[in-house]
Design a protein around this motif. Structure first.
Motif, PDB file in Angstrom:
ATOM      1  N   ASP B 303      -7.293   3.607  -0.916  1.00 58.71           N
ATOM      2  CA  ASP B 303      -7.778   3.240   0.403  1.00 58.71           C
ATOM      3  C   ASP B 303      -6.636   3.002   1.373  1.00 58.71           C
ATOM      4  O   ASP B 303      -6.744   3.318   2.548  1.00 58.71           O
ATOM      5  N   VAL B 304      -5.565   2.417   0.870  1.00 59.73           N
ATOM      6  CA  VAL B 304      -4.469   2.071   1.774  1.00 59.73           C
ATOM      7  C   VAL B 304      -3.541   3.263   1.983  1.00 59.73           C
ATOM      8  O   VAL B 304      -3.096   3.531   3.082  1.00 59.73           O
ATOM      9  N   PHE B 305      -3.266   4.010   0.901  1.00 61.28           N
ATOM     10  CA  PHE B 305      -2.366   5.153   1.021  1.00 61.28           C
ATOM     11  C   PHE B 305      -3.070   6.302   1.732  1.00 61.28           C
ATOM     12  O   PHE B 305      -2.466   7.045   2.463  1.00 61.28           O
ATOM     13  N   GLY B 306      -4.363   6.416   1.452  1.00 61.45           N
ATOM     14  CA  GLY B 306      -5.111   7.383   2.222  1.00 61.45           C
ATOM     15  C   GLY B 306      -5.291   8.743   1.586  1.00 61.45           C
ATOM     16  O   GLY B 306      -5.928   9.596   2.139  1.00 61.45           O
ATOM     17  N   ASN B 375       7.168  -1.479  -7.966  1.00 63.16           N
ATOM     18  CA  ASN B 375       8.060  -0.657  -7.149  1.00 63.16           C
ATOM     19  C   ASN B 375       7.274   0.186  -6.176  1.00 63.16           C
ATOM     20  O   ASN B 375       7.648   0.343  -5.021  1.00 63.16           O
ATOM     21  N   LEU B 376       6.176   0.741  -6.683  1.00 59.82           N
ATOM     22  CA  LEU B 376       5.423   1.685  -5.868  1.00 59.82           C
ATOM     23  C   LEU B 376       4.605   0.978  -4.808  1.00 59.82           C
ATOM     24  O   LEU B 376       4.471   1.463  -3.696  1.00 59.82           O
ATOM     25  N   ILE B 377       3.993  -0.126  -5.190  1.00 59.35           N
ATOM     26  CA  ILE B 377       2.988  -0.704  -4.305  1.00 59.35           C
ATOM     27  C   ILE B 377       3.479  -1.979  -3.651  1.00 59.35           C
ATOM     28  O   ILE B 377       3.729  -2.024  -2.455  1.00 59.35           O
ATOM     29  N   SER B 379       6.122  -3.827  -3.560  1.00 63.92           N
ATOM     30  CA  SER B 379       7.401  -4.047  -2.872  1.00 63.92           C
ATOM     31  C   SER B 379       7.568  -3.097  -1.699  1.00 63.92           C
ATOM     32  O   SER B 379       8.568  -3.154  -0.997  1.00 63.92           O
ATOM     33  N   ASN B 380       6.583  -2.233  -1.494  1.00 62.24           N
ATOM     34  CA  ASN B 380       6.694  -1.278  -0.407  1.00 62.24           C
ATOM     35  C   ASN B 380       6.407  -1.979   0.919  1.00 62.24           C
ATOM     36  O   ASN B 380       5.380  -2.609   1.093  1.00 62.24           O
ATOM     37  N   GLU B 381       7.341  -1.851   1.862  1.00 56.94           N
ATOM     38  CA  GLU B 381       7.194  -2.609   3.117  1.00 56.94           C
ATOM     39  C   GLU B 381       5.953  -2.194   3.888  1.00 56.94           C
ATOM     40  O   GLU B 381       5.285  -3.028   4.500  1.00 56.94           O
ATOM     41  N   ILE B 382       5.655  -0.910   3.873  1.00 63.20           N
ATOM     42  CA  ILE B 382       4.473  -0.479   4.630  1.00 63.20           C
ATOM     43  C   ILE B 382       3.228  -1.102   4.014  1.00 63.20           C
ATOM     44  O   ILE B 382       2.339  -1.580   4.710  1.00 63.20           O
ATOM     45  N   PHE B 383       3.198  -1.114   2.679  1.00 67.65           N
ATOM     46  CA  PHE B 383       2.057  -1.736   2.007  1.00 67.65           C
ATOM     47  C   PHE B 383       1.955  -3.203   2.394  1.00 67.65           C
ATOM     48  O   PHE B 383       0.877  -3.732   2.629  1.00 67.65           O
ATOM     49  N   VAL B 385       3.033  -4.703   5.189  1.00 66.11           N
ATOM     50  CA  VAL B 385       2.539  -4.957   6.543  1.00 66.11           C
ATOM     51  C   VAL B 385       1.063  -4.620   6.652  1.00 66.11           C
ATOM     52  O   VAL B 385       0.345  -5.179   7.473  1.00 66.11           O
ATOM     53  N   ARG B 386       0.605  -3.715   5.807  1.00 63.72           N
ATOM     54  CA  ARG B 386      -0.818  -3.394   5.850  1.00 63.72           C
ATOM     55  C   ARG B 386      -1.675  -4.501   5.226  1.00 63.72           C
ATOM     56  O   ARG B 386      -2.811  -4.718   5.650  1.00 63.72           O
TER      57      ARG B 386
END
Lengths: 358, 559, 153
Positions: B303-306, B375-377, B379-383, B385-386
């Motif tokens: 849902d978040v990655f799209g 690592n993938l989810i 710690s991801n900055e975009i994740f 902020v979402r």
């Protein structure tokens, strides 16, 4: 290397075709030569899109996700391209009730052709260069921006709320990124001293440093990596790929502006998307990676050029595999508050450095 | 009582943590007409116009802050709604509030002002049984279509009668949709679903948008209603009910669901479960929890990655390993039908050492995979902020809505039935309840990821226990009558900690081999109710992310 | 930024190691557990027509027709309606009905999936494995006989 480049700077492809083709050099001959040249470039790009869309994208995604992908039809599953083409084109074209007909029909065409026309001024090496106007760079950005119009047309004319939201998002996003993108490109222009694409390529031919007998050319990516990174990011946003595929946003807006399109129109939109990625790649290659330059004779310049485009394409797929999508307000915030400032800073810095050196 | 004096909130709580029902009865005073004994806890009978009084006394002064379930049913002579109340601090402290209403005038006061969660429960009671709740803010059908005639779980319902719906009652779907606040308003009405890529099934979210921001959402459920309660009421306790729980929360949480039924029925009919079987149950249930949380993680990332990108596939890959193990054990990958009343269906597969080896290999590989997910989810900055600070659900609101499971624990509510109301072998094992205080989408994801690690700890201990279990003591099923007929008018409400929260079963027997009323308290149903609180004022992407972080399975919401 | 790079590094690692997790199904068939529950196989020689399977089936999937001498005439099983719970196999006292590991069956219409006695007899074993032997050690635990009335005959 230098001699190869002078060969490149020769007459554009149509002018040489006029001499080859038996139609003379009158208006008719020129027109035919221009058409043939455009057909050559156009079909080259279309072929690349056909490979990238149904086949390479699946293969690459599968590699990232530990899966097999298309491998049943033909060697490496390549015949899937034909199968997909037949499948997509033979589907029914569904026209929803209440669509705004001329705009709805025009939008996919605008989307596909705005990208395709951009290739007209790109020097691809091996003499494949349709036109070389003095304002080549401006032309590329101008023509690529028309895509925004196509997006908003598609979104508005579809009579669908998801499309509408997608179209509005597309405009907001493109406005936020067009300006940083062009500002970064301007820093390249400052460096090269010209807006002409061939001049920009030529300006990157000089060796920058020679390390252990291996000479690093003055590709702008090496001269100013900061601008290169900024441009690659802004370009991702401009072409609307993950993590910036906000106008489409499958999980939010179903398919955004393209929700209501099927069959041939869908193919055109799909083509347009990939052509935009390739055009973005071509601009990056020209502005930052020395255009068709590379080891070997100048006659294989086109191979290098295509390799560079594909590298950019693979990067978009790589980003797609790992990065979540931003939210529209966050994206616009990054665009106006982050990228624009950085792009301006980069421009000022470049101007100072170029001014000092010159 | 003067206003200055703080009112006590623990009336009826004895020093040893049990409930003193006499004191509760004194608290209710005149309101309580009678006392009924259910297997789980006594219940007080209350007049239909004094429901709110009784409920708020129990909530404010006796500390019953968790309305677990509302069951409605029809007897020959009356309708009845039962409010099952618990405490978040100690769910073993239970009490029921029984509200009988006459058959010819089934009107009862609503409990919605006291417990927000009662809103949906009462709508369901109205829909399926036909009790009307006075003062309810939105007394409409919830599972069945608006045009449905009759109340299917009522006694006078005739299932043979065709549902004839006049054409005029169907609104023309092609008409311009001008819902919202009038034609002049700035808002736009948007149907998200029932066919939408991110609704995890057939969920319809009626959304009113102000630009991109959400002014109002209303989940419209019932598209996957399969009469599960009715099917269970037509099946025998001993055999036929057990395959159905697999189909409520069908995304690999099967054994957890089966356990909910097994626990309720075993307590009802007083069936013992051999210790060996309890260990196997615990192990297989936790394997299911891992599989379920992996799926939750994957679909949330989707849902978040799209796109169907890497995280989703990696999560599915790891879930696949769990499913292989479960297939070896139970013979099936999703619809296990593995638990039996009084035990489990099979012993561990032979050769046992190979099976243990397989589980241990999986557990050994888990930390590496968890690092990969982080690592993938996370710690991801975009994740970040979402997800950070979106979909906020403060603990008080979560309690009002009866949220349980990772949704409650992501809001900092330390509530886990495995520890607080122990069953199976959990009490003997060493593990922790995970809570996160963020109250946002990010916390809910973190809770699930960390719970996977806790589940791994439990499984590891179970495997050690099973490997050393003496060979002559491997009884997997106790001796259970072939035909099970619990005493008439036995009533029980029992919950277990399923993957999504408290999955409760209410059963009433009428002396036959089939339950007279079978009510499922679905955790997803209650968790989904919080969606409005979470997403109002946020953006569409946040709504989608919140929906994903709730981890609903429509099969369980609609039943 | 570092987190994003870490994410990208993780997926790139997966892309480069070339490992595949999926299988190419028709060429590479999965190993299924001996306990796996696939389509049913019926043995008329063993069947004593006691109707226990018909009675226990939660979905009314099994239909048995006998004559007035209680001799079996038809044994119909709608494999499209079946929920593969294996209760029929559990209650069968003579192993007449058995869920094979065969999951490869199709039908063009729902009617195609209503199997008669003959079709059920001819269901092939998956990979020629008769799962009965491997299920043998566990037979004790399937359904405890228990006390209480026996509800057949």
């Amino acid at each position: 290397m230098a001699s190869a480049l002078t060969a490149l700077q020769g007459a554009p492809l149509p002018d040489r075709l006029v001499e080859v083709l038996p139609f003379g050099s009158g208006p008719l001959g020129t027109a035919i030569a221009a058409l043939v040249g455009a057909a050559i470039v156009g079909s080259l790009m279309m072929t690349m899109t056909a490979v990238a869309g149904p086949w390479a994208k699946r293969k690459v995604t599968a590699a990232f996700t530990d899966r097999y992908a298309v491998n049943r039809l033909g060697p490496f599953g390549l015949v899937i391209i034909v199968a997909d083409a037949v499948r997509l084109l033979s589907k029914e074209l569904i026209v929803p009730e209440g669509v705004d007909r001329p705009a709805w029909d025009l939008a996919p065409i605008v989307l596909a052709f705005s990208a395709l026309l951009g290739f007209a001024v790109i020097p691809m090496g091996s003499g494949i260069h349709l036109a070389d106007p003095e304002v080549g760079l401006v032309y590329v950005f101008a023509i690529a921006s028309i895509a925004s119009l196509g997006l908003v047309m598609a979104g508005y004319a579809s009579n669908n709320k998801f499309s509408m939201l997608g179209g509005l998002r597309a405009v907001a996003q493109n406005l936020a990124y067009e300006i940083p993108l062009i500002l970064i490109a301007v820093s390249v222009v400052l460096f090269a001293g010209s807006l002409q694409m061939s001049e920009i390529v030529a300006a990157q031919a000089e060796p920058l440093v020679t390390v252990a007998g291996f000479s690093v050319p003055t590709w702008y990516a090496f001269v100013n990596p900061f601008a290169f990174v900024l441009f690659v990011i802004a370009n991702l946003m401009e072409v609307g790929r993950n993590p910036f595929d906000i106008p489409e946003a499958p999980t939010e807006l179903v398919a955004g502006y393209q929700t209501e399109y099927s069959s041939v129109y869908f193919v055109l939109i799909y083509l347009g998307e990939f052509l935009h990625i390739f055009l973005g790649g071509a601009v990056i290659a020209t502005l930052f990676l020395g255009g068709p330059a590379g080891p070997g004779p100048a006659s294989i310049g086109i191979v290098w050029f295509i390799a560079k485009i594909w590298a950019v394409y693979l990067f978009t797929q790589w980003a797609r595999s790992a990065l979540p999508r931003l939210r529209i307000d966050q994206l616009i915030e990054i665009g106006w508050k982050g990228m624009l400032v950085l792009a301006l800073a980069n421009l000022v810095l470049t101007a100072v450095i170029v001014g000092v050196i010159a | 009582m003067s206003l200055e004096e703080p009112r006590p909130t623990d009336v009826g709580e004895a020093a040893d943590g049990t409930v003193d029902y006499d004191e509760l009865e004194a608290l209710l005073g005149e309101t309580a007409l009678d006392r009924e004994d259910h297997v789980n806890a006594p219940a007080f009978v209350v007049r239909p116009d004094e429901v709110q009084e009784a409920l708020s006394a129990l909530r404010e002064e006796a500390g019953f802050d968790y309305c677990s379930n509302v069951t409605a049913q029809q007897y020959e002579d009356r309708f009845e709604s039962i409010y099952h109340l618990k405490k978040y601090d100690d769910p073993t402290q239970e009490v029921g509030v029984v509200v009988p209403t006459p058959t010819d005038d089934p009107i009862s006061q609503t409990g919605e002002p006291v417990y927000r969660t009662a809103e949906w429960h009462e709508r369901e009671a109205y829909d399926l049984v036909g009790i009307e709740y006075e003062g309810h803010p939105d007394m409409r059908r919830i599972l069945l279509p608006e045009t449905w005639q009759g109340h299917p779980l009522g006694l006078d319902y005739n299932p043979e009668k065709p549902q004839v719906v006049p054409f005029r009652e169907h609104a023309n779907p092609l008409q311009p949709d001008t819902r919202g606040e009038g034609a002049e308003s700035d808002t736009m009405f948007l149907n998200i679903g029932p066919h939408h890529p991110a609704t995890h099934g057939v969920l319809h979210v009626k959304t009113v948008l102000d630009g991109e921001q959400i002014a109002d959402v209303e989940p419209d459920i019932g598209y996957l209603h399969r009469c599960e309660e009715q099917m269970c009421q037509q099946s025998t306790y001993r055999h036929q009910i057990m395959p159905y729980p697999d189909r409520w929360d069908y995304v690999s949480a099967g054994i957890l669901n089966e356990w909910a039924y097994a626990r309720a029925a075993e307590d009802m009919a007083d069936i013992d479960v051999p210790e060996y079987a309890q260990v196997i149950r615990t192990m297989s249930a936790e394997l299911c929890r891992i599989a379920s949380h992996m799926l939750a993680l994957g679909t949330f990332a989707l849902d978040v990655f799209g796109d169907f990108t890497a995280v989703f596939q990696y999560a599915f890959r790891d879930r696949e390993v769990v499913q292989n193990i479960l297939e070896d054990l139970t013979g099936q990958r999703l619809m296990f039908n593995y638990l039996r009343l009084g035990g489990v269906a099979w012993d561990l597969p032979e050769p046992r050492s190979e099976f243990f080896e397989k589980i241990r290999d999986f557990l050994d590989g888990l930390p590496e995979k968890t690092t990969e997910y982080h690592n993938l989810i996370t710690s991801n900055e975009i994740f970040q902020v979402r997800c950070v600070d979106t979909g906020e659900l403060p603990p008080e609101t979560a309690k009002q809505y009866g949220a349980t499971g990772p949704v409650a624990r992501g809001s900092g509510i330390d509530f886990d039935l495995r520890r607080d109301d122990p069953y199976g072998y959990y009490e003997e094992l060493d593990w922790d309840v995970i809570t996160e205080d963020g109250c946002d989408n990010y916390s809910r994801v973190l809770v699930r990821m960390r719970e996977v690690e806790e589940s791994a700890k439990i499984i590891e201990q179970c495997v050690d226990l099973l490997a050393e279990w003496p060979e002559d003591d491997r009884e997997i099923q106790s001796n259970v009558p072939r035909t099970l007929k619990p005493d008439a008018d036995t009533e029980i409400y029992r919950g277990v900690e399923a993957a999504k929260g408290e999955l409760g079963i209410y059963m009433r027997s009428d002396g036959t081999d089939k339950p007279a009323r079978f009510k499922i308290r679905s955790p997803c149903f209650c968790n989904l109710h919080t969606l409005r609180e979470m997403s109002e004022g946020e953006y569409i992407p946040d709504l989608i992310a919140s929906l994903g972080s709730l981890d609903i399975v429509l099969g369980e919401v609609d039943r | 930024m570092i987190g994003m790079l870490k994410s990208m590094a993780t997926t790139m690692k997966h892309a480069l190691d070339g490992e595949k997790f999926t299988v190419q199904y028709p060429e590479e068939t999965p190993e299924v557990s001996p306990r796996f529950r696939g389509v049913h196989k019926f043995s008329q020689e063993r069947c004593i027509w006691c109707r226990q399977c018909e009675k226990v089936c939660p979905n009314d999937t099994i239909q048995i027709v006998t004559d007035d001498m209680r001799n079996g005439e038809q044994y119909n099983l709608h494999i499209g309606q079946c929920i593969y719970c294996r209760l029929c196999e559990e209650v069968c006292p003579v192993d007449a009905i058995l869920l094979t590991q065969n999951f490869e069956f199709t039908g063009d219409t729902k009617d195609d999936l209503a199997y008669s006695k003959e079709q059920l007899k001819n269901v092939p074993w998956y990979k020629d494995i008769d799962p009965l032997a491997s299920r043998e050690p566990d037979r004790e635990g399937w359904v405890g006989e228990g006390d209480g009335e026996v509800d057949y005959q």
